[in-house]
Design an enzyme around this catalytic site. Structure first.
Site, PDB file in Angstrom:
ATOM      1  N   LEU A 291       0.821  -1.212   0.000  1.00 38.88           N
ATOM      2  CA  LEU A 291       0.000   0.000   0.000  1.00 38.88           C
ATOM      3  C   LEU A 291       0.849   1.255   0.000  1.00 38.88           C
ATOM      4  CD1 LEU A 291      -3.034  -0.807   2.276  1.00 38.88           C
ATOM      5  CD2 LEU A 291      -2.868  -0.807  -0.196  1.00 38.88           C
TER       6      LEU A 291
ATOM      7  N   ARG B  58      -5.665  -4.268  20.805  1.00 35.18           N
ATOM      8  CA  ARG B  58      -5.046  -5.568  20.555  1.00 35.18           C
ATOM      9  C   ARG B  58      -4.076  -6.005  21.651  1.00 35.18           C
ATOM     10  NH1 ARG B  58      -4.127  -4.804  14.025  1.00 35.18           N
ATOM     11  NH2 ARG B  58      -6.329  -5.094  13.536  1.00 35.18           N
TER      12      ARG B  58
END
Lengths: 256, 671
Positions: free
Chosen positions: B44, B338
């Site tokens: 990306l 997370r």
């Protein structure tokens, strides 16, 4: 989780030194394969064994090992990505095989996908087809209109997404008796033809992509449907029909 | 001037980026053609940077080790991409995204960079839609959103469970347009093996053609490293098999500082490992925590019975289940960040409640969601008195539409049906927040050398929030680097083409060839994977989810021993000519063996717990937060930027002090 005991297998693998050399099938044995391991992990075990014996390991393409990058590409027992459905080679697990089975492993076979070494092939023809028109001509600017300015029906957005899930692995070509790339090209053409952003270049796109596809030496579609069966992402044969319609329309109505 | 000048623009945080763009130098369009830029990596960050730079007029050379730019590992990102669009009218704003990201990163990121990221986030969605990225939509035709961990709004855009794939194919299509025009020269199956410096500036790279084995010289006026993260130092991770630190490590050894190497994200929802044959771990998207509830049995007898196969999880009644995230963090529940979710899973498994044979698994259960959605869908379809079976069917349909591909992936790997029985999950190494140190312009400490995406360190602090990696990769490549690089290149318009037949290129090429020959000629007894697995084990056991001083010191010692043994006893078959995967792997593992030591050294230096970095010596001892990670702002509010001195263990630490002017430093609480 399977509790089956470890498996022993006989492998028949295509070995080819480089693009110019001719290749041949070579037999190998692998022992102690866990049914819970993936097909490529079985290949890892084979290669570890070959390295320890001082032989050259078998070259094969793979990367993400979770079925999305499209790199892995083995033709196993006469089927692209092997006997399971809707999986790539890396998602194929050894529990699909039997202890003592002979497994034949070949590279993708197509004129437009020349073998580089052993089981690795060159699929840059796919890239060149995309370069011929697989895009929407919009520059990065930060000034494109707001993402919600043009609503797109959920039906069309979902259909476009279904086509866009193609991972470009080439299983469709490998499995086709004509080595046709029409499922791959059809998926891209369909994705853009369903979206408002794709309308301006709609005709040019399909004409240019099909032209490049032919130049690369891919064959034509004779509607046997093998590509759809072997496609790990379930890309529908309908995409080929859509591409054919788009191509016909564009050929008749193009402006210049 | 200090070498660690972050070059953060003056002025209020809301105006910094706009003012900076207005004030930096630009290159005139006619001159851009004469300037070459090398981009290493086509994910990306690299893909979007290459495409945007070429659109602007620069001559771009892009490099990928895969056979096509479309295969970069960004493709595997599942859940989504954040943007402060506030389409859901739930109070989202640029400031809130900025705040959530700084807080989520446990106050170890640079405010100005994060604010800019939040500022351009909306443009990314506009750009991707314009490219034909088929994001999920609602029936009215507008874009749909979902929620991710660590935030209280719905700002995540997605394309089924394949958001990374669709965004990468968008960037790939933009690249293809430029490749077709000859503005990008694409070098697939090429690996960068060194950077070439001339008069202190980055002027090119040495790359190996992975098919022919040929060593090539490529020159440019600037070099962009967008080669991703280094999670594979753990051997087992959710990264692709080929993901590596090599490009980043090579520039580090030539003068680019490496920042916060110990900041690693251990993702809470991955498929647990099943045995020694395992080559990689598979992620189950965080988006599943929108609907899945995480639990383990609350008594050890049930755990034992499950492990022995005498009890199934569905047979355990509600009162015998411990939904430990909901219990410990009532405000955020299953959607805590997370790092918090991972440590909580480890805590339960260490206490003996792990639910599979290895003792390292917890349940992620969709039964409540299936029931809830089933009832809702029954009503919507006009069935006001559905049977239990009908509710189940309706509910499974809804779950399938949302997460079908993930459930299928799980079933293929584990051979269990997650619609009928809870998934088993366990944390796995997923992302590295640390990386090459860059200033506000994304330039490394080598002039003319830039780092973008996961390869740099800048936006996520000590912990990255879900759906922010895609945002950062595309922000860097589409909207930041193409502007900031002009400031440097404006001084290069008179340089002219850079020759490659110079002593600097000679020396760099020789160094690369010597290393490859050395690896081939060791002719030892053990494979590359053997060493990689040993390194991974040390990293996971001593430098993984929980770290302490003695474990880290032991890790440093062991890694040095493994490295020494590697250089004496590795066996790399074949030759340097032609295709040789083992040789590629050997070079990458050699770099991991150096990085691993620096990683442990950094973790040892940082005697605080922050984000994904948890030091057992630094926990809250009492109060409501007892047992939670304890940050130490007084002593550790800095970016640790390491300078290579010739030996990983003797790297020199530089500190970039972090200033927080727009956000008050607080203990992160998700309770």
């Amino acid at each position: 989780m399977s509790t089956n005991k470890d498996m022993n297998l006989i492998l028949k693998i295509w070995r080819q030194k480089d693009q110019k050399s001719s290749g041949k099938m070579v037999d190998y044995k692998v022992n102690g394969i866990s049914p819970d391991s993936s097909f490529l992990e079985m290949m890892d075990v084979l290669n570890e064994g070959l390295i320890s014996k001082g032989e050259e390991p078998v070259e094969f393409d793979h990367d993400c090992r979770e079925g999305i990058c499209g790199m892995c590409s083995l033709y196993i027992n006469g089927e692209a990505h092997g006997p399971d459905r809707a999986v790539t080679t890396c998602q194929l697990h050894m529990r699909k095989f039997k202890d003592g089975e002979t497994v034949t492993i070949e590279p993708w076979r197509a004129k437009a996908f020349p073998v580089l070494k052993d089981l690795k092939v060159d699929r840059s023809s796919f890239d060149r087809i995309q370069q011929a028109g697989g895009f929407i001509s919009v520059n990065t600017s930060g000034n494109t209109q707001d993402a919600n300015a043009t609503p797109i029906s959920k039906y069309n957005a979902d259909k476009a997404m279904d086509a866009a899930t193609c991972i470009g692995c080439g299983a469709c070509v490998a499995t086709c008796k004509n080595a046709s790339a029409m499922l791959f090209v059809g998926a891209k053409v369909t994705q853009y033809s369903l979206l408002p952003q794709g309308q301006v270049e709609r005709k040019e796109r399909v004409l240019n992509m099909v032209k490049q596809m032919d130049l690369e030496g891919f064959g034509n579609c004779t509607n046997t449907g093998a590509c759809e069966v072997e496609c790990p992402k379930g890309i529908s044969l309908e995409n080929i029909a859509i591409m054919n319609r788009e191509y016909l329309k564009a050929s008749i109505t193009k402006e210049d | 001037m200090s070498v660690l000048d972050a070059k953060i623009p003056e002025g209020p945080i809301k105006e910094k980026w706009t003012n900076h763009k207005n004030n930096i130098n630009v290159v005139n369009p006619a001159n851009k053609r004469l300037i070459d830029v090398i981009v290493v990596g086509t994910g990306l960050a690299g893909g979007s940077a290459a495409a945007s730079l070429a659109e602007m007029g620069y001559s771009v050379k892009a490099f990928a080790y895969q056979d096509s730019p479309r295969r970069a590992h960004s493709i595997a990102a599942q859940g989504g991409i954040n943007a402060a669009k506030n389409y859901q009218n739930d109070g989202d704003s640029i400031y809130r995204l900025f705040y959530d990201t700084v807080k989520g990163g446990d106050y170890r990121s640079r405010e100005a960079n994060v604010y800019r990221l939040a500022e351009v986030s909306g443009n990314i969605i506009d750009q991707c839609v314009a490219q034909g990225v088929p994001f999920a939509r609602e029936y009215g035709g507008l874009l749909d959103n979902r929620s991710f961990g660590g935030v209280l709004v719905s700002r995540t855009f997605y394309a089924k469970g394949q958001t990374g794939q669709q965004l990468l194919l968008g960037a790939y299509s933009a690249m293809n347009r430029q490749i077709g025009k000859g503005k990008i020269q694409m070098f697939s199956r090429h690996e960068m093996l060194d950077v070439v410096k001339v008069d202190g500036k980055a002027r090119g790279i040495i790359a190996r053609d992975l098919v022919t084995g040929k060593i090539e010289r490529h020159s440019a006026h600037a070099v962009v490293i967008a080669s991703g993260g280094y999670g594979n130092v753990f051997f087992l991770s959710t990264n692709a098999m080929g993901s590596n630190v090599t490009a980043a490590w090579k520039i580090h050894k030539k003068g680019a500082y490496f920042a916060n190497p110990c900041y690693t994200q251990i993702h809470p929802t991955c498929i647990p490992r099943s045995g020694d044959h395992q080559s990689k771990l598979t992620l189950m998207s965080e988006s599943l925590r929108n609907d899945g509830r995480i639990w383990v049995p609350n008594n050890l007898d049930d755990v034992k019975a499950i492990r022995e196969g005498k009890l199934t999880p569905t047979a355990i009644p509600e009162e015998s289940r411990d939904y430990y995230l909901e219990r410990r963090y009532p405000a955020f529940g299953n959607l805590v960040p997370r790092d918090v979710a991972s440590r909580a899973a480890k805590e339960r498994c260490d206490a003996g409640f792990g639910v599979n044979g290895t003792g390292e698994a917890v349940y992620l259960d969709f039964k409540s969601a299936i029931q809830r959605y089933g009832k809702e869908k029954a009503l919507v379809t006009g069935n006001h008195n559905p049977t239990d079976t009908e509710v189940l069917e309706y509910g499974e349909e809804v779950i399938k539409a949302k997460y079908g591909n993930l459930f299928q992936m799980y079933e293929k790997i584990v051979d269990q049906n997650p619609y009928k029985t809870p998934m088993m999950i366990y944390p796995a190494v997923h992302y590295t927040m640390g990386g090459i140190w860059v200033d506000y312009n994304l330039m490394t400490s080598i002039p003319g050398c830039y780092a973008a995406g996961e390869a740099n360190f800048s936006e996520h602090g000590a912990n990255r929030l879900g759906a922010s990696a895609l945002m950062q990769g595309l922000a860097d490549g589409y909207f930041v680097l193409p502007y900031t690089i002009g400031d440097y290149l404006a001084d290069e318009i008179r340089t002219g083409p850079i020759p490659t037949d110079t002593p600097e290129f000679d020396a760099a090429e020789k160094e690369v060839s010597d290393t490859l020959n050395k690896l081939i000629n060791i002719k030892g007894t053990k494979s590359v994977d053997h060493f990689h697995k040993r390194l991974g084990k040390v990293m996971w056991n001593n430098v993984g989810m929980a770290r302490n001083e003695s474990g880290l010191k032991e890790a440093i010692k062991t890694i040095r021993e493994i490295r020494e043994e590697f250089w004496k006893d590795v066996r790399v078959p074949g030759t340097t000519q032609g295709l040789n995967t083992e040789l590629e792997k050997a070079g990458r593992v050699a770099d991991f063996l150096e990085l691993g030591e620096l990683f442990a050294l950094d973790a040892l230096d940082r005697n605080e717990s922050c984000g994904g970095h948890f030091r057992e010596e630094s926990v809250e001892l009492d109060g409501e937060q007892k047992g939670e990670a304890k940050r130490d702002d007084k002593n550790y509010k800095y970016v640790a930027a390491w300078e290579w001195t010739g030996d990983a263990g003797k790297s020199k630490l530089h500190k970039e002090k972090l200033e927080f002017n727009d956000i008050e430093l607080k203990q992160r609480s998700y309770k």
